[in-house]
Design a protein around this motif. Structure first.
Motif, PDB file in Angstrom:
ATOM      1  N   ASP A 142       0.823  -1.215   0.000  1.00  0.00           N
ATOM      2  CA  ASP A 142       0.000   0.000   0.000  1.00  0.00           C
ATOM      3  C   ASP A 142       0.852   1.259   0.000  1.00  0.00           C
ATOM      4  N   SER A 143       2.089   1.121  -0.489  1.00  0.00           N
ATOM      5  CA  SER A 143       3.001   2.266  -0.476  1.00  0.00           C
ATOM      6  C   SER A 143       2.706   3.270  -1.582  1.00  0.00           C
ATOM      7  N   GLY A 144       1.989   2.847  -2.621  1.00  0.00           N
ATOM      8  CA  GLY A 144       1.643   3.747  -3.723  1.00  0.00           C
ATOM      9  C   GLY A 144       0.206   4.194  -3.663  1.00  0.00           C
ATOM     10  N   ARG A 145      -0.268   4.778  -4.744  1.00  0.00           N
ATOM     11  CA  ARG A 145      -1.630   5.304  -4.773  1.00  0.00           C
ATOM     12  C   ARG A 145      -2.667   4.195  -4.874  1.00  0.00           C
ATOM     13  N   GLU A 146      -2.276   3.036  -5.429  1.00  0.00           N
ATOM     14  CA  GLU A 146      -3.193   1.913  -5.570  1.00  0.00           C
ATOM     15  C   GLU A 146      -2.630   0.681  -4.874  1.00  0.00           C
ATOM     16  N   PHE A 147      -3.511  -0.126  -4.319  1.00  0.00           N
ATOM     17  CA  PHE A 147      -3.085  -1.378  -3.705  1.00  0.00           C
ATOM     18  C   PHE A 147      -2.591  -2.342  -4.789  1.00  0.00           C
ATOM     19  N   ARG A 148      -1.563  -3.108  -4.449  1.00  0.00           N
ATOM     20  CA  ARG A 148      -1.098  -4.172  -5.340  1.00  0.00           C
ATOM     21  C   ARG A 148      -0.394  -5.229  -4.498  1.00  0.00           C
ATOM     22  N   VAL A 149      -0.195  -6.396  -5.116  1.00  0.00           N
ATOM     23  CA  VAL A 149       0.448  -7.481  -4.396  1.00  0.00           C
ATOM     24  C   VAL A 149       1.899  -7.105  -4.099  1.00  0.00           C
ATOM     25  N   PRO A 150       2.419  -7.405  -2.901  1.00  0.00           N
ATOM     26  CA  PRO A 150       3.818  -7.081  -2.610  1.00  0.00           C
ATOM     27  C   PRO A 150       4.758  -7.946  -3.444  1.00  0.00           C
ATOM     28  N   PRO A 151       5.973  -7.469  -3.691  1.00  0.00           N
ATOM     29  CA  PRO A 151       6.967  -8.340  -4.319  1.00  0.00           C
ATOM     30  C   PRO A 151       7.359  -9.452  -3.359  1.00  0.00           C
ATOM     31  N   SER A 152       7.632 -10.613  -3.905  1.00  0.00           N
ATOM     32  CA  SER A 152       8.073 -11.734  -3.083  1.00  0.00           C
ATOM     33  C   SER A 152       9.408 -11.407  -2.431  1.00  0.00           C
ATOM     34  N   PRO A 153       9.547 -11.587  -1.121  1.00  0.00           N
ATOM     35  CA  PRO A 153      10.851 -11.378  -0.486  1.00  0.00           C
ATOM     36  C   PRO A 153      11.920 -12.309  -1.031  1.00  0.00           C
ATOM     37  N   ARG A 154      11.518 -13.437  -1.636  1.00  0.00           N
ATOM     38  CA  ARG A 154      12.488 -14.402  -2.163  1.00  0.00           C
ATOM     39  C   ARG A 154      12.982 -14.004  -3.537  1.00  0.00           C
ATOM     40  N   SER A 155      12.046 -13.631  -4.428  1.00  0.00           N
ATOM     41  CA  SER A 155      12.426 -13.369  -5.825  1.00  0.00           C
ATOM     42  C   SER A 155      12.441 -11.891  -6.184  1.00  0.00           C
ATOM     43  N   GLY A 156      11.777 -11.082  -5.379  1.00  0.00           N
ATOM     44  CA  GLY A 156      11.641  -9.668  -5.721  1.00  0.00           C
ATOM     45  C   GLY A 156      10.596  -9.405  -6.787  1.00  0.00           C
ATOM     46  N   LYS A 157       9.897 -10.448  -7.240  1.00  0.00           N
ATOM     47  CA  LYS A 157       8.911 -10.296  -8.309  1.00  0.00           C
ATOM     48  C   LYS A 157       7.500 -10.206  -7.733  1.00  0.00           C
ATOM     49  N   ARG A 158       6.630  -9.521  -8.470  1.00  0.00           N
ATOM     50  CA  ARG A 158       5.211  -9.477  -8.129  1.00  0.00           C
ATOM     51  C   ARG A 158       4.472 -10.451  -9.038  1.00  0.00           C
ATOM     52  N   ARG A 159       3.563 -11.196  -8.458  1.00  0.00           N
ATOM     53  CA  ARG A 159       2.711 -12.087  -9.252  1.00  0.00           C
ATOM     54  C   ARG A 159       1.288 -11.563  -9.143  1.00  0.00           C
ATOM     55  N   PRO A 160       0.852 -10.761 -10.104  1.00  0.00           N
ATOM     56  CA  PRO A 160      -0.414 -10.032  -9.972  1.00  0.00           C
ATOM     57  C   PRO A 160      -1.661 -10.884 -10.121  1.00  0.00           C
ATOM     58  N   GLY A 161      -1.566 -12.095 -10.614  1.00  0.00           N
ATOM     59  CA  GLY A 161      -2.751 -12.921 -10.849  1.00  0.00           C
ATOM     60  C   GLY A 161      -3.071 -13.820  -9.671  1.00  0.00           C
ATOM     61  N   ALA A 162      -4.261 -14.432  -9.736  1.00  0.00           N
ATOM     62  CA  ALA A 162      -4.670 -15.388  -8.713  1.00  0.00           C
ATOM     63  C   ALA A 162      -3.895 -16.689  -8.869  1.00  0.00           C
ATOM     64  N   ASP A 163      -3.768 -17.418  -7.778  1.00  0.00           N
ATOM     65  CA  ASP A 163      -3.014 -18.674  -7.800  1.00  0.00           C
ATOM     66  C   ASP A 163      -3.556 -19.577  -6.698  1.00  0.00           C
ATOM     67  N   THR A 164      -4.772 -20.063  -6.887  1.00  0.00           N
ATOM     68  CA  THR A 164      -5.482 -20.802  -5.851  1.00  0.00           C
ATOM     69  C   THR A 164      -4.769 -22.112  -5.504  1.00  0.00           C
ATOM     70  N   LEU A 165      -4.595 -22.354  -4.218  1.00  0.00           N
ATOM     71  CA  LEU A 165      -3.959 -23.572  -3.706  1.00  0.00           C
ATOM     72  C   LEU A 165      -2.596 -23.828  -4.348  1.00  0.00           C
ATOM     73  N   ALA A 166      -1.843 -22.757  -4.514  1.00  0.00           N
ATOM     74  CA  ALA A 166      -0.525 -22.863  -5.148  1.00  0.00           C
ATOM     75  C   ALA A 166       0.570 -22.847  -4.082  1.00  0.00           C
ATOM     76  N   LEU A 167       1.399 -23.869  -4.093  1.00  0.00           N
ATOM     77  CA  LEU A 167       2.518 -23.881  -3.154  1.00  0.00           C
ATOM     78  C   LEU A 167       3.500 -22.753  -3.442  1.00  0.00           C
ATOM     79  N   ARG A 168       3.648 -22.399  -4.722  1.00  0.00           N
ATOM     80  CA  ARG A 168       4.614 -21.339  -5.034  1.00  0.00           C
ATOM     81  C   ARG A 168       4.159 -19.997  -4.460  1.00  0.00           C
ATOM     82  N   ALA A 169       2.833 -19.785  -4.341  1.00  0.00           N
ATOM     83  CA  ALA A 169       2.349 -18.540  -3.733  1.00  0.00           C
ATOM     84  C   ALA A 169       2.688 -18.509  -2.243  1.00  0.00           C
ATOM     85  N   LEU A 170       2.545 -19.658  -1.576  1.00  0.00           N
ATOM     86  CA  LEU A 170       2.948 -19.743  -0.175  1.00  0.00           C
ATOM     87  C   LEU A 170       4.455 -19.617  -0.028  1.00  0.00           C
ATOM     88  N   ASP A 171       5.186 -20.285  -0.911  1.00  0.00           N
ATOM     89  CA  ASP A 171       6.645 -20.252  -0.831  1.00  0.00           C
ATOM     90  C   ASP A 171       7.201 -18.853  -1.058  1.00  0.00           C
TER      91      ASP A 171
END
Length: 444
Positions: A142-171
């Protein structure tokens, strides 16, 4: 409690906290050297603090403020603390408290007492609710004007889409979840399974069932506090707001419950697929009171953005077996483990009021031996069903005028909550959608 402090000699300060009608923690910071006095005598603050609005302001014209001299109540430990506060930098102890009058009687405007009253009514009938909660939340940048998914602390990448029951989203947020589960263990919060959900950066954590209903409500309240605080420590936000993103699913807070006898035998199961008459009574009570309880299930302006058709949240008043489009779902599984899943509440609820409303409605169904309509089949969104209130004002009116709510809650609590929500509805109309999101992201 004193033993906990002796084993945590690095703790120098205590936070005492009670839960107000909006689920906010209200309390004080106290040096640890006053712990013995605090445990023995409690602390004091005004009765009016228990029903401040979402901004933390007094309720205008409330009889609790100037008309009564803004009198104090006494707040005593609930028996749940001391607990660590792992989201703070300095070692700190949390002591949950609840409010009483000076003569020792419970303050009827305290939501924890409201739930305790409902539980006592069950126990007086030889019935024992067993409850669990499932909490959905978003991790948000929430650091900008619009909410968005945070970058992964592991990869530094943002994954903007849904990922239901995904281990990679948890990881992607493994460090956060590792710290979260360690903190839950330290705080005696019985956190079970975590999954990724249908929105970007959205997750769900289940809390284990228990026949100690107040502990489950405590766990739910403390878990929300913990997740929000720990997320900030990790550099992003976490929010249980009902609908942070217009185009993605909202956050729900599903409650599962069954009822046992004194020997722990589930009274909802009778060895048949349909379940026992007591199960049907409880379902009927919840359905009958659904309009009146909507304010407790959807207590904020943003809540009603979630309760729309085809948005993974119920909108019609109905029940069904193994059907997630219904407001009340009877999950499949062992016939001896029959339970009700109440699927309406958003993540923004006050767990004490929500659970008191749901269990109180179920008890009305049992006391009055109510019979529910037939269970539905198919897509509830496409059926001609009675609908829950669709606006905040309609929900407030339904709550205020509900005979069922008057059977569940003390008149003082009803009056306080109605005054609080009237004030919020009035002032919320002055805010832009962006200002509303900014308000709710750290409060609910």
């Amino acid at each position: 409690m004193r033993d906990w402090l002796r084993h945590h000699s690095d703790v120098k300060t205590i936070r005492v906290a009670a839960v107000d009608l909006n689920g906010q923690a209200r309390g004080k910071r106290i040096p640890v050297r006053f712990a013995d006095k605090l445990v023995k005598e409690g602390t004091r603050f005004p009765f009016s603090v228990m029903n401040l609005d979402i901004w933390g302001e007094d309720i205008e014209n409330s009889p609790l403020v100037f008309d009564s001299g803004d009198a104090d109540g006494v707040l005593k430990p609930t028996g749940r603390g001391f607990l660590p506060m792992p989201w703070l930098e300095a070692p700190t102890a949390l002591l949950p408290i609840w409010m009483f009058h000076d003569n020792g009687t419970p303050y009827a405007g305290d939501p924890r007492h409201a739930l305790a009253d409902v539980v006592r009514k069950f126990h007086a009938r030889g019935l024992y609710p067993v409850c669990a909660t499932e909490l959905e939340f978003y991790l948000i940048d929430d650091s900008g004007r619009e909410f968005r998914v945070p970058p992964s602390p592991r990869s530094g990448k943002r994954r903007p889409g849904a990922d239901t029951l995904a281990l990679r989203a948890l990881d992607a947020f493994d460090r956060f979840f590792t710290d979260l589960y360690d903190a839950c263990e330290a705080m005696d919060i019985d956190a079970d399974t975590a999954i990724s959900e249908a929105g970007p950066g959205q997750f769900e954590v289940n809390l284990l069932h228990s026949n100690d209903v107040l502990k489950i409500a405590d766990d739910t309240w403390l878990f929300k506090m913990l997740v929000r605080g720990l997320a900030r420590k990790h550099g992003f936000a976490a929010s249980f707001m009902a609908k942070p993103y217009e185009d993605w699913p909202g956050n729900g807070m599903h409650m599962h419950f069954s009822i046992t006898d004194e020997d722990g035998v589930n009274q909802f199961g009778d060895g048949t697929h349909g379940g026992s008459p007591l199960l049907h009574n409880a379902v009927a009570g919840c359905l009958k009171a659904m309009a009146g309880t909507t304010l407790l299930l959807a207590p904020h302006a943003n809540s009603y953005d979630r309760l729309v058709p085809e948005a993974h949240a119920p909108s019609g008043i109905a029940w069904a077996y193994e059907n997630r489009t219904a407001a009340l779902r009877i999950p499949s599984g062992s016939l001896k483990a029959r339970r009700i899943e109440h699927r309406v509440a958003g993540g923004d609820i006050n767990p004490y009021l929500m659970m008191a409303g749901v269990l109180g409605a179920a008890l009305i169904g049992i006391e009055d031996e109510l019979t529910p309509p037939p269970p539905i089949t198919g897509n509830a969104y496409q059926l001609d069903l009675p609908q829950m209130p669709t606006t905040w004002q309609d929900a407030l009116d339904a709550f205020e005028n509900s005979p069922d709510m008057k059977r569940i809650f003390a008149p003082l609590l009803i009056d306080n909550l109605v005054r609080t929500k009237r004030q919020e509805i009035h002032y919320m109309a002055e805010l832009s959608p962006e200002e509303i999101l900014d308000l709710y992201i750290d409060t609910v």
